[in-house]
Design an enzyme around this catalytic site. Structure first.
Site, PDB file in Angstrom:
ATOM      1  N   LEU A 134       0.819  -1.208   0.000  1.00  0.00           N
ATOM      2  CA  LEU A 134       0.000   0.000   0.000  1.00  0.00           C
ATOM      3  C   LEU A 134       0.854   1.260   0.000  1.00  0.00           C
ATOM      4  O   LEU A 134       1.964   1.275   0.533  1.00  0.00           O
ATOM      5  CB  LEU A 134      -0.875   0.049   1.255  1.00  0.00           C
ATOM      6  CG  LEU A 134      -2.089  -0.856   1.405  1.00  0.00           C
ATOM      7  CD1 LEU A 134      -1.740  -2.329   1.315  1.00  0.00           C
ATOM      8  CD2 LEU A 134      -2.794  -0.578   2.728  1.00  0.00           C
ATOM      9  N   CYS A 135       0.300   2.334  -0.584  1.00  0.00           N
ATOM     10  CA  CYS A 135       0.866   3.674  -0.453  1.00  0.00           C
ATOM     11  C   CYS A 135       2.289   3.717  -1.031  1.00  0.00           C
ATOM     12  O   CYS A 135       2.496   3.383  -2.188  1.00  0.00           O
ATOM     13  CB  CYS A 135       0.823   4.081   1.022  1.00  0.00           C
ATOM     14  SG  CYS A 135       1.154   5.812   1.363  1.00  0.00           S
ATOM     15  N   ILE A 136       3.288   4.072  -0.226  1.00  0.00           N
ATOM     16  CA  ILE A 136       4.675   4.139  -0.688  1.00  0.00           C
ATOM     17  C   ILE A 136       5.367   2.777  -0.591  1.00  0.00           C
ATOM     18  O   ILE A 136       6.451   2.588  -1.171  1.00  0.00           O
ATOM     19  CB  ILE A 136       5.465   5.208   0.108  1.00  0.00           C
ATOM     20  CG1 ILE A 136       6.803   5.535  -0.559  1.00  0.00           C
ATOM     21  CG2 ILE A 136       5.666   4.757   1.556  1.00  0.00           C
ATOM     22  CD1 ILE A 136       6.708   6.102  -1.960  1.00  0.00           C
ATOM     23  N   THR A 189      -1.977  -0.474  -4.223  1.00  0.00           N
ATOM     24  CA  THR A 189      -2.999   0.587  -4.252  1.00  0.00           C
ATOM     25  C   THR A 189      -2.394   1.866  -3.684  1.00  0.00           C
ATOM     26  O   THR A 189      -1.516   1.802  -2.808  1.00  0.00           O
ATOM     27  CB  THR A 189      -4.252   0.171  -3.461  1.00  0.00           C
ATOM     28  OG1 THR A 189      -5.329   1.079  -3.743  1.00  0.00           O
ATOM     29  CG2 THR A 189      -4.005   0.151  -1.958  1.00  0.00           C
TER      30      THR A 189
END
Length: 217
Positions: A134-136, A189
């Site tokens: 997720l994210c970074i 995502t």
């Protein structure tokens, strides 16, 4: 009941795991009828940030101890994680992913990944078990796997270019969607790379958890 490893990197967006992302992930896993099993590296954080001011603090904190706040104490050192005990693995974001699970925040394309996380992710892939980042956190993937992966960190052009320089195939993705590398069972995502509130973050994270569990069939 499927068991999903969730790798945390502290507690707090600026120096550890993004707490909303972690809690949404844990809730989504439970709602899907699976069990979350939390892990974190047992080592000092790279830094400690005052989340009121954004300034560095002259403290030393342990990643595992801080992550235990999110897991309500039910957490195991990452070095003890075994592929044989898990059906899938998910890594939430936050600066801890780029500071404590890797050195991406300071070294960019020259970064390294925590050896226990790399070992576990490679073992999961070798066993045909899915991964969600997720994210970074997807920024670590090119340093874990020696082959190109389809992934996303959202729409940040500069970060996307760094990931492509590292060998990834970056796919632009809205906050409420996911990118799936079907061949390698890797799902990513944007979450708070794009989310403006917790509801937006939840939309993509819930999709990711659902797809990861489908891939774990």
């Amino acid at each position: 009941m499927k068991k999903v490893g969730v790798v945390l990197s502290g507690s707090g967006v600026y120096d550890g795991t993004e707490i909303h992302e972690a809690v949404i992930t844990l809730l989504a896993i439970a709602r899907e009828g699976a069990e979350a099993v939390c892990f974190a590296p047992d080592k000092p954080q790279t830094d400690v940030i005052n989340h009121l001011t954004g300034e560095s603090m002259a403290e030393i904190r342990n990643v595992l101890i801080e992550a235990a706040r999110i897991a309500r104490g039910a957490i195991t050192p990452l070095a003890q994680a075994s592929v044989n005990d898990l059906d899938a693995l998910i890594v939430p974001g936050g600066f801890g992913a780029a500071k404590n699970l890797s050195s991406f925040a300071s070294q960019g394309s020259e970064c390294t990944v925590d050896p226990d996380l790399k070992r576990l992710a490679l073992a999961m892939h070798a066993a045909g078990k899915p991964l969600g980042f997720l994210c970074i956190a997807p920024a670590m993937l090119p340093k874990i796997f020696a082959f190109p992966l389809r992934l996303t960190i959202g729409t940040d052009i500069d970060t996307a270019e760094v990931l492509e320089d590292m060998g990834a195939e970056h796919i632009t993705c809205p906050v409420d969607d996911i990118v799936v590398d079907e061949d390698n069972k890797v799902v990513t995502t944007p979450a708070y790379m794009l989310a403006e509130d917790i509801a937006q973050a939840a939309a993509g994270i819930e999709k990711l958890v659902s797809r990861v569990l489908v891939l774990a069939e």
